[in-house]
Design a protein around this motif. Structure first.
Motif, mmCIF file in Angstrom:
data_model
loop_
_atom_site.group_PDB
_atom_site.id
_atom_site.type_symbol
_atom_site.label_atom_id
_atom_site.label_comp_id
_atom_site.label_asym_id
_atom_site.label_seq_id
_atom_site.Cartn_x
_atom_site.Cartn_y
_atom_site.Cartn_z
ATOM 1 N N TRP A 98 0.452 -1.249 0.425
ATOM 2 C CA TRP A 98 -0.080 0.230 0.357
ATOM 3 C C TRP A 98 0.997 0.981 -0.320
ATOM 4 N N ILE A 149 1.805 1.575 -3.771
ATOM 5 C CA ILE A 149 0.488 2.317 -4.158
ATOM 6 C C ILE A 149 0.234 3.939 -4.169
ATOM 7 N N ARG A 150 1.051 4.183 -2.616
ATOM 8 C CA ARG A 150 0.411 5.833 -2.749
ATOM 9 C C ARG A 150 1.751 6.434 -3.056
ATOM 10 N N LEU A 200 0.745 6.704 -6.958
ATOM 11 C CA LEU A 200 -0.687 7.834 -6.050
ATOM 12 C C LEU A 200 -0.534 9.214 -6.853
ATOM 13 N N LYS A 256 -10.078 7.967 -11.686
ATOM 14 C CA LYS A 256 -9.516 6.703 -10.795
ATOM 15 C C LYS A 256 -9.004 7.345 -9.990
ATOM 16 N N VAL A 279 -8.890 5.670 -5.885
ATOM 17 C CA VAL A 279 -7.222 5.176 -5.330
ATOM 18 C C VAL A 279 -7.136 5.957 -4.167
ATOM 19 N N LEU A 305 -8.656 4.114 -1.057
ATOM 20 C CA LEU A 305 -8.719 3.196 -0.803
ATOM 21 C C LEU A 305 -7.275 3.331 0.453
ATOM 22 N N SER A 306 -6.931 3.773 -0.844
ATOM 23 C CA SER A 306 -4.933 3.233 -0.084
ATOM 24 C C SER A 306 -4.766 3.910 1.067
ATOM 25 N N HIS A 328 -7.334 1.623 3.597
ATOM 26 C CA HIS A 328 -7.164 0.365 3.651
ATOM 27 C C HIS A 328 -7.655 -1.141 4.455
ATOM 28 N N ARG A 336 -5.145 -4.321 -3.549
ATOM 29 C CA ARG A 336 -4.073 -3.910 -4.693
ATOM 30 C C ARG A 336 -4.261 -3.532 -5.624
ATOM 31 N N SER A 396 -6.705 -1.246 -6.990
ATOM 32 C CA SER A 396 -5.811 0.462 -7.129
ATOM 33 C C SER A 396 -4.857 0.303 -7.977
ATOM 34 N N LEU A 443 -14.476 2.422 -8.904
ATOM 35 C CA LEU A 443 -14.078 2.010 -8.466
ATOM 36 C C LEU A 443 -15.199 0.556 -8.609
#
Length: 605
Positions: free
Chosen positions: A153, A156-157, A160, A478, A482, A485-486, A489, A532, A535, A593
């Protein structure tokens, strides 16, 4: 002669509105209101109040929206019917909409709508962990699956943030400070750094789920006048219990409530009038026509329009919760609204500037557009360029959507069509609404070609609900999804895992609202891995995760077996159907999502 908006005159101006506003908040009682000039409205005995709120005391994405995906679950045969919700003769399985589309066997089919909701299905889904050894084995499997996805995560963050605009990167900081563009996540609202938190004079109590129309109009009013305020959220009765602290403040439990300069105001119109009177200086827009002589005609028009708004509301209630015999009456009143807007010298009801009249109409016209197409097949709002019987109402919606105060509070059709029945005690379904119902629920596009929530998403939901173009492009949507979510999470994974867990007790009347449900710990790692993947797919495209997706699906099926796969599917669907607009994110982000969750579910089916 001057028409002076002193308290007594304004009270008379809103008399019919106040009657409903006060009495509709009381649950478990018959409601019959007759005003001298504008409407007769009756609500069923035993109905849950329209001023109710959300069950969860802690945010999930923000909180969990109870919005069922099954069709025709909530019907109400008569406005005067005393039972709260009547089971239909043929309700459908709701394990997942996708499962039905793929002709997979249904789980938990039955005629009682409350036994066909995800929260009920969850309690019957593969609850096979009957020993500590099997529980341990499933947990080990889940950890193994969780570790199969290489990106964390944090990564991912980071990805992003590399793609976000400067304003998007400042979102969380601005939300905490209460500055910048407004958000349903705000706990305080200062607008800019010239205002200080210690100077806030208004505390605004509204519902967790952002469902209440009376809260919405006060919320809009605060924003439009740029009045600093603090937010306190409380549950609606159909989703959960209200805290004792709020009950002491408001014994009836009704919302909205505001404390202004230490004084409690417990009716939406009382709040609005007090705000207009107390915040009428520089920096605060006047929302009522002034007391100058040249404004007499406009003030009289405002009075007429507010009476028309209540008349429209009454006609809508009769049709929505009653039979088609009320259709013509509603259309006649709606045409009066269309003609008033046509005669206006601007896009708003009183001309070129938004006013209190627009704030009064907005929450209910918004819900009329959503509910009548869903339950009745009657379309008011259309995508730009399409023909409509109501061009001026559509133009008014377009004008409202240029205002941050409105776009902040605006809900989507899906959210409204499942938040209204538990508030009203049910809505009457008519056959003409079925194609639109399926499109809004994500089951099928109007042409029947495929699921309306499946990727790639079709513009305007295939002509059913206009896109929210003001939110930016598809990539911005999108990124917004994300971000939500992130950032949260852990809580989201735990919440989604309720879909494969145990039902909570006591239950509440809002479909799929189960604040006391127990998550299935054995699927959390698998759900986390799937989210994940979702995302990364939204950030970098489906192709970027296709190999990882195939490996994950193979491992789920081979090592976990069909029970584990079904539990993961149920968890992802549980989350998908509870994304709330505007509470969790705006509609374009919610659609992305939902669509990407369907992509992952489809891979596992």
């Amino acid at each position: 002669m001057l028409l002076y908006f002193a308290p007594i005159q304004l009270q008379k101006l809103y008399s019919s509105f106040w009657l409903f506003d006060k009495m509709s908040k009381r649950s478990n009682r018959a409601l019959s209101i007759v005003t001298s000039s504008t409407f007769i409205f009756a609500a069923a005995a035993g109905l849950v109040t329209i001023h109710s709120s959300h069950p969860s005391s802690k945010p999930v994405i923000v909180e969990a929206l109870a919005s069922p995906s099954s069709t025709r679950l909530l019907t109400h045969n008569s406005l005067r019917q005393t039972s709260s919700i009547s089971p239909p003769s043929s309700s459908k399985s709701v394990l997942t909409k996708l499962a039905a589309e793929k002709n997979r066997p249904a789980v938990g089919t039955g005629n009682n709508p409350f036994q066909n909701l995800f929260s009920d299905v969850a309690s019957t889904l593969a609850q096979t962990t009957t020993s500590s050894s099997s529980s341990s084995s499933m947990a080990e499997l889940d950890l193994k699956i969780c570790s199969m996805i290489s990106y964390s995560w944090d990564e991912i963050r980071s990805d992003l943030e590399s793609k976000q605009t400067p304003d998007e990167r400042e979102f969380r900081s601005n939300v905490e400070k209460g500055i910048g563009p407004p958000s349903p996540l705000n706990k305080i609202r200062l607008y800019d750094e010239s205002n200080k938190e210690e100077d806030i004079r208004v505390t605004f109590y509204r519902d967790h789920a952002s469902w209440c129309p009376y809260c919405q109009k006060v919320w809009m009013f605060l924003e439009e006048k740029r009045i600093p305020y603090r937010v306190e959220k409380v549950n609606m009765r159909c989703y959960g219990e209200k805290p004792a602290s709020f009950q002491r403040l408001q014994p009836s439990g009704a919302i909205p409530v505001a404390i202004i300069d230490g004084k409690v105001y417990n009716q939406s119109n009382d709040i609005i009038f007090a705000l207009e009177q107390l915040y009428n200086g520089p920096g605060h827009k006047a929302m009522l026509p002034s007391q100058d002589e040249e404004e007499v005609e406009k003030r009289m028009k405002a009075q007429e329009l507010l009476a028309l708004e209540r008349k429209l509301f009454s006609a809508w209630m009769y049709w929505l919760t009653g039979s088609s015999r009320s259709k013509d009456s509603f259309i006649n009143v709606l045409k009066q609204v269309e003609n008033e807007l046509k005669a206006s010298k601007g896009d708003f009801f009183l001309g070129k500037e938004v006013s209190i009249v627009d704030c009064m109409f907005a929450p209910f016209l918004e819900r009329m557009a959503a509910s009548l197409i869903f339950f009745k097949g009657y379309q008011i709002r259309v995508p730009k360029g399409e023909k409509t019987e109501y061009p001026c109402i559509n133009k008014w919606f377009d004008a409202m959507e240029t205002l941050e105060s409105y776009t902040l509070t605006k809900g989507c059709y899906y959210s409204h069509c499942w938040d209204l029945p538990p508030q009203l005690g049910g809505c009457t379904y008519e056959q003409g609404g079925e194609p639109f119902e399926k499109a809004i629920n994500g089951e099928r596009l109007l042409d029947g070609s495929r699921g309306s929530w499946d990727l790639p998403l079709v513009p305007h939901l295939g002509g059913v609900e206009p896109d929210w173009d003001w939110c930016g492009d598809e990539n911005a949507a999108k990124r917004e999804a994300v971000e939500r979510l992130s950032f949260n999470h852990g809580a989201i994974v735990s919440f989604a895992s309720r879909g494969a867990g145990k039902k909570g007790f006591p239950s509440y009347s809002a479909p799929l609202s189960d604040p006391n449900a127990v998550p299935n710990e054995a699927v959390k790692g698998s759900v986390d891995a799937c989210l994940r993947l979702v995302s990364m797919a939204m950030l970098n495209g489906l192709d970027s995760v296709s190999k990882d997706m195939d490996v994950l699906v193979e491992s789920l099926a081979k090592d976990g077996g069909s029970d584990h796969v079904e539990n993961v599917i149920a968890s992802l669907a549980y989350l998908r159907d509870r994304v709330g607009v505007p509470r969790d994110m705006r509609l374009p982000a919610a659609r992305q999502l939902r669509g990407h969750l369907n992509y992952v579910i489809g891979k596992m089916c």
